[in-house]
Scaffold this motif. Structure first.
Motif, PDB file in Angstrom:
ATOM      1  N   THR A 113       0.827  -1.200   0.000  1.00 44.89           N
ATOM      2  CA  THR A 113       0.000   0.000   0.000  1.00 44.89           C
ATOM      3  C   THR A 113       0.866   1.257   0.000  1.00 44.89           C
ATOM      4  O   THR A 113       0.558   2.252  -0.675  1.00 44.89           O
ATOM      5  N   GLN A 133      -7.311   0.569  -0.729  1.00 45.39           N
ATOM      6  CA  GLN A 133      -7.536  -0.696  -0.030  1.00 45.39           C
ATOM      7  C   GLN A 133      -8.635  -0.518   1.010  1.00 45.39           C
ATOM      8  O   GLN A 133      -9.546  -1.312   1.111  1.00 45.39           O
ATOM      9  N   ASP A 138      -5.550  -1.392  -5.277  1.00 47.22           N
ATOM     10  CA  ASP A 138      -5.045  -1.908  -4.005  1.00 47.22           C
ATOM     11  C   ASP A 138      -6.074  -2.857  -3.395  1.00 47.22           C
ATOM     12  O   ASP A 138      -7.033  -2.429  -2.765  1.00 47.22           O
ATOM     13  N   GLU A 139      -5.858  -4.126  -3.600  1.00 43.85           N
ATOM     14  CA  GLU A 139      -6.734  -5.181  -3.082  1.00 43.85           C
ATOM     15  C   GLU A 139      -8.206  -4.926  -3.388  1.00 43.85           C
ATOM     16  O   GLU A 139      -9.037  -4.816  -2.480  1.00 43.85           O
TER      17      GLU A 139
HETATM   18 MG    MG Z   1      -2.055  -2.872   1.980  1.00 43.53          MG
END
Ligand code: MG
Ligand code: ADP
Lengths: 248, 318
Positions: free
Chosen positions: A44, A86, A172-173
């Protein structure tokens, strides 16, 4: 193909902790490049530096041949570099359509307009709806963002990023916390986006990663442990020990 | 045409009600109440302007009364310089306010949260002490005005005339802010209130939008100051003291922060309550505080929240 993104010797410390420890990485135009690694590896933080949210201590970020290391987020977004978060970052008190329409508005004309009703801008709304259509949220357009389920909020994150018309998408995810069907839908969407734009994907869902990625980089303790094709990374003994060994 | 938003309807009803006040109280033999109601309208303008930055922009200014003061002193200075027209005085008040807001806003907006509250308070206190130090303007005591302003040649000496000019100003400003909050600019302001990081990730730089909103709010508040000076025929630094800034915030809490109609209703009720409580007791502030505590406890969104629970209001503009 030419590199769209080039990261050179990027370093970032939080106190004594080297969170980004000399990362160098190239992403070719059109590539889907997955970055995997255990929690706390610095994924991240890497995205934050690529998007301009965080300034690196040293190193360079080149985008389409231009050094963007010192540009702020807005300048990078205008050049076509968009990200998703995220931890979902939306405009909770505004409608789903408004969330996306604001992203459209940011790149289409001045926002120093004080009189005309923004909600009545047909062209803006049409583009916003198209982005919602793409992620499968069109029927939720008039709901407040805070009233969406967690999975739907992840979809909206993507729609907002898409509405900026990116050339490079940093995700991000995106699958974190989504259920089976939502996840499948998002994976199918990323599969479609792959042919249109360049993507850096951080993801824990290994099935999705190996299904989608052209190349994979493994980040461990802030450094790249390996980069290569999915097959090569899967076979890499160092990677298996450091990361995949846990669950592969 | 889409049907009128419920809150817009409520505002129109309030304006209509206020338009009936002068003839009614005159018929009841209590024309002084026109002045009281006029005071309510003046503070409705001030509260509206504060709501733009505090409610829509999440910029909690604790120095907004400074612009009431600039407006009021524009009348005193205008009178001295031979500017007796209300519009000219409003322009002067706006110019002073815009200048002050541009500089102090640009600095204050570098800070967030409690620091923003404190620094806006500090700047307002600087303006306050500046006028306290102007002995030619009466210093601490302030200065009485020789006469009220005129508007395009029409004198505002009569309470009725000033009243309807104030009501007209309030309605104009409400309408302008109604448009503004629904515009592209208004959307960016609201988006920044919701999540500034998200706005940046969409490609916005929030600062210029916030600063422009800050300056607009200051200019609109100075209109209230010009009208307040005309109403009381007196100008003093007390108009811009910190407790006055606090009262403006309280009005928004009363009405419900972040809706224009709530700001108007909150100001009308708060000033009205102040007047009523003052009749019964010298300790009216105590009663006022009690009512405020009750509002916060039982209707956190103020009158707007109450209206919503009663089935009026709801979403949409206004
Ligand atoms: Mg992360
Ligand atoms: N703002 C910050 N200040 C201090 N430490 C941080 C900060 N942000 C992240 N970290 C630390 O940096 C490390 C990497 O975090 P992060 O980039 O979120 O990892 P990942 O996304 O790979 O899970 C973690 O140990 C985290 O605690």
């Amino acid at each position: 193909m030419a590199d769209l993104l080039e990261i050179r010797e990027l370093r970032k410390n939080f106190g004594a902790l080297a969170v980004t420890d000399g990362v160098s990485l190239s992403v070719a135009e059109g590539e889907l490049h997955a970055v995997i690694g255990p929690n706390g590896a610095g994924k991240t933080t890497l995205i934050a530096q690529l998007s301009g949210q965080l300034a690196p201590d040293s190193g360079q970020v080149l985008y389409a041949g231009e050094d963007i290391t010192h540009l702020d987020m807005a300048a990078r977004v205008r050049r076509g570099l968009a990200r998703s978060f995220q931890i979902t970052a939306l405009l909770p008190g505004m409608s789903v359509l408004e969330n996306v329409a604001l992203a459209v508005q940011a790149r289409s004309g001045s926002s120093f307009r004080f009189w005309r009703d923004a909600g009545g801008e047909e062209i803006t709304n049409a583009q916003a709806r198209a982005a919602l259509e793409e992620v499968g949220l069109a029927d939720r357009a008039s709901v407040q963002a805070q009233a969406l389920s967690h999975g739907e909020q992840r979809q909206l994150e993507l729609a907002v990023a898409l509405a900026t018309k990116p050339r490079l998408l940093l995700l991000d995810e995106p699958l974190a916390g989504t259920g089976g069907q939502e996840a499948e839908r998002l994976i199918a969407l990323m599969q479609r986006l792959k042919s249109r734009l360049t993507i850096v994907l951080i993801e824990h869902d290994m099935d999705a990663v190996f299904q989608l990625a052209d190349r994979i980089s493994v980040l461990v303790y802030g450094a790249i442990a390996a980069t290569g094709s999915p097959e090569a990374v899967r076979a890499d003994p160092a990677v298996r020990a450091a990361y995949l060994g846990e669950d592969a | 045409m889409s049907p009128l938003a419920p809150r817009l309807k409520a505002a129109l009803a309030l304006f209509l009600l206020m338009a009936l006040v002068p003839p009614v109280v005159t018929a009841l033999g209590d024309p002084f109440l026109t002045v009281v109601a006029n005071r309510m309208l003046v503070f409705a303008i001030a509260a509206l302007s504060l709501d733009l930055i505090l409610g829509y922009g999440a910029m909690v200014s604790f120095g907004h009364a400074a612009y009431l003061g600039f407006g009021a002193y524009a009348v005193a200075l205008g009178a001295r310089w031979g500017l007796s027209d209300l519009l000219a005085q409003i322009l002067l008040g706006m110019a002073m306010s815009a200048g002050f807001a541009l500089v102090t806003g640009a600095i204050s907006l570098r800070t967030k949260g409690v620091y923003f509250i404190m620094i806006t308070l500090a700047f307002a206190q600087m303006a306050y002490f500046f006028f306290v130090a102007q002995s030619s303007l009466g210093g601490d005591d302030g200065v009485a005005l020789q006469a009220r302003s005129s508007l395009l040649g029409v004198s505002l000496e009569g309470d009725m005339a000033l009243y309807y000019v104030t009501l007209g100003a309030l309605m104009t400003i409400y309408a302008g802010l109604y448009r503004l909050t629904g515009s592209r600019f208004g959307r960016v302001l609201k988006g920044t209130r919701e999540n500034a990081l998200r706005m940046q990730a969409m490609g916005y730089r929030p600062f210029p939008y916030q600063l422009v909103a800050y300056v607009i709010a200051a200019c609109l508040c100075s209109v209230a100051g010009v009208l307040l000076a005309n109403l009381t025929e007196y100008v003093s630094p007390a108009y811009m003291g910190w407790h006055r800034s606090g009262e403006l915030i309280v009005m928004l809490v009363f009405g419900g922060i972040g809706t224009l109609t709530g700001a108007v209703a909150g100001a009308l009720v708060a000033v009205g309550l102040e007047e009523v409580l003052a009749i019964f007791s010298d300790h009216w502030r105590l009663g006022f505080g009690l009512v405020l505590v009750l509002v916060v406890l039982f209707s956190p969104d103020g009158l707007t929240g109450l209206a919503k629970r009663l089935g009026i209001g709801g979403r949409g503009n206004g």
